[in-house]
Motif scaffolding. Structure first.
Motif, PDB file in Angstrom:
ATOM      1  N   GLN A 198       1.558   6.662  -6.918  1.00 57.04           N
ATOM      2  CA  GLN A 198       0.376   7.278  -7.462  1.00 57.04           C
ATOM      3  C   GLN A 198       0.069   8.693  -7.056  1.00 57.04           C
ATOM      4  N   ALA A 199       0.606   9.099  -5.815  1.00 58.28           N
ATOM      5  CA  ALA A 199       0.538  10.656  -5.287  1.00 58.28           C
ATOM      6  C   ALA A 199       1.420  11.451  -6.135  1.00 58.28           C
ATOM      7  N   PHE A 257       0.674   3.873  -2.964  1.00 58.06           N
ATOM      8  CA  PHE A 257       0.025   5.198  -2.808  1.00 58.06           C
ATOM      9  C   PHE A 257       1.074   6.343  -2.998  1.00 58.06           C
ATOM     10  N   TYR A 317      -6.989   3.287   4.973  1.00 57.08           N
ATOM     11  CA  TYR A 317      -7.179   1.867   4.316  1.00 57.08           C
ATOM     12  C   TYR A 317      -7.160   0.692   5.119  1.00 57.08           C
ATOM     13  N   MET A 357      -2.749   7.645   3.938  1.00 59.23           N
ATOM     14  CA  MET A 357      -3.874   6.696   2.899  1.00 59.23           C
ATOM     15  C   MET A 357      -3.655   5.364   3.260  1.00 59.23           C
ATOM     16  N   THR A 358      -2.395   4.920   3.669  1.00 60.41           N
ATOM     17  CA  THR A 358      -2.387   3.471   4.201  1.00 60.41           C
ATOM     18  C   THR A 358      -2.963   3.238   5.470  1.00 60.41           C
ATOM     19  N   LEU A 390       0.738  -1.324  -0.096  1.00 56.91           N
ATOM     20  CA  LEU A 390      -0.074   0.040   0.120  1.00 56.91           C
ATOM     21  C   LEU A 390       0.824   1.442   0.075  1.00 56.91           C
ATOM     22  N   ALA A 399       1.081   8.906   1.277  1.00 58.86           N
ATOM     23  CA  ALA A 399       0.951   7.359   1.175  1.00 58.86           C
ATOM     24  C   ALA A 399       0.733   6.826   2.916  1.00 58.86           C
TER      25      ALA A 399
END
Length: 386
Positions: A223-224, A220, A241, A237-238, A216, A234
């Motif tokens: 992706q960011a 992330f 999740y 975001m992790t 993850l 990240a």
């Protein structure tokens, strides 16, 4: 009688009459029987074929039963075959000696058929239970080995090579699978991401969460950057999740995540409840990269602040998991941060030398060949201008 367990039975007896009687009785119960006329032949058969029980006479030419029993119990492939010794009624001292040497049970001559079948049945049951246990253990070992190999695939095969920088890592699991992880990779914009984490549990469950968390964070972060966002998001975001989807497991991870600009040496980082990494200055000074947020996965909507520092030429960033500082001496005292800093002697030179020195110091301190907790370290040194 059809529900009685049957097996392969080896009879070692120099008496033809005894071999016939025993074979006849055992065949009637459905057992497969092989007979040997003396101890040497019996050992040869036992080495060549699988048996579930051995009936062993004590007094034989060529090789007596005591010698046969001793050699059976010394052989790793045969030592677990149950042995029932057969003796005369006045040889009880010899029977005791055999039981002490590993025999399962005994029968006295003349053989009582009811006792014969009862004791063979009991030995077969114990043998089957042990075989099932061994098969179960082998399956567990296989699964753990598979998990270990899969976990190794989640760790970076090689670390990034950046001109003017030296990056090294060490990973010493305490068990077949571990809850620690590290990662180092380049973002699309060529900034370096350094990750170090420790899942709160141990064993297979921790290893699964390790794989999830590490995947993850990497996904992330990448992706960011593609979205023009801060890759350090990240971590948050992790956290969301895991806290949302796995809250019931109460599993969390401490994480250190740093984004390094190789050109300027700027380091932006989030320390999510992780043991404090140290920045060792070329002049001997030490900067501690303190906690900036809670462990990941513990609570939703957690706040993770970002801190910034700079790696100047000659500076070293050293991050580690708590298996280093919380390693215990036999008297229970912790290895601690002071011992760690004393071990990170700048005169050691390269990063690999530092990692080896810390690992050896921890092992020597604990007096153990293997760590009690996973040892994971990541070290980044700026050697020259990029």
């Amino acid at each position: 009688m059809t529900d009685q367990p049957t097996g392969r039975i080896l009879i070692i007896d120099d008496s033809e009459h005894n071999r016939y009687l025993l074979s006849h009785q055992l065949h009637r119960r459905g057992h497969t029987v092989v007979t040997a006329i003396h101890g040497r032949q019996g050992l040869e058969y036992a080495q060549q074929q699988p048996f579930d029980v051995i009936l062993l006479d004590l007094m034989m030419p060529e090789m007596d039963g005591f010698t046969v029993l001793d050699q059976l119990k010394r052989d790793p492939q045969m030592r677990h075959i149950p042995v029932i010794v057969i003796s005369a009624i006045d040889e009880i001292d010899d029977v005791v000696r055999c039981i002490d040497s590993g025999a399962e049970d005994y029968l006295t001559k003349p053989i009582n058929t009811t006792l014969l079948h009862a004791k063979v049945h009991a030995c077969l049951e114990r043998k089957r239970l042990r075989d099932q246990e061994q098969a179960h253990l082998m399956a567990i070992r296989y699964e753990l080995d598979l998990g270990r190999r899969m976990q190794a695939d989640f760790l970076p095969e090689r670390l990034p090579h950046i001109a003017g920088w030296e990056i090294a890592a060490a990973f010493v699991p305490a068990r077949e699978v571990a809850g620690d992880f590290y990662d180092a990779f380049l973002l699309p914009d060529q900034r370096l991401v350094c990750l170090l984490g420790d899942v709160c549990d141990k064993g297979v469950g921790a290893a699964l969460f390790m794989a999830l968390t590490r995947s993850l964070l990497r996904a992330f972060a990448e992706q960011a950057v593609l979205n023009g966002d801060d890759p350090l998001r990240a971590v948050a975001m992790t956290n969301e999740y895991i806290a949302r989807h796995y809250h019931a497991s109460r599993t969390f991870s401490t994480i250190f995540c740093a984004i390094i600009d190789p050109a300027s040496g700027t380091v932006r980082y989030v320390n999510a409840g992780h043991p404090v990494p140290v920045l060792i200055r070329t002049d001997g000074g030490v900067e501690m990269l303190l906690t900036t947020g809670p462990a990941v996965g513990w609570i939703r909507n957690a706040h993770f602040s970002t801190e910034t520092t700079t790696l100047e030429i000659g500076d070293t960033l050293f991050a580690y998991t708590d298996g280093v500082t919380e390693a215990r001496a036999p008297n229970g005292t912790l290895f601690g941060e002071d011992r760690l800093l004393a071990t990170l002697d700048p005169s050691l030179g390269g990063n690999n030398n530092r990692l080896e020195a810390v690992q050896q110091a921890v092992m020597a301190y604990t007096g153990r060949q293997q760590p009690e907790d996973d040892l994971t370290m990541l070290v980044v040194c700026r050697r020259s201008a990029a």
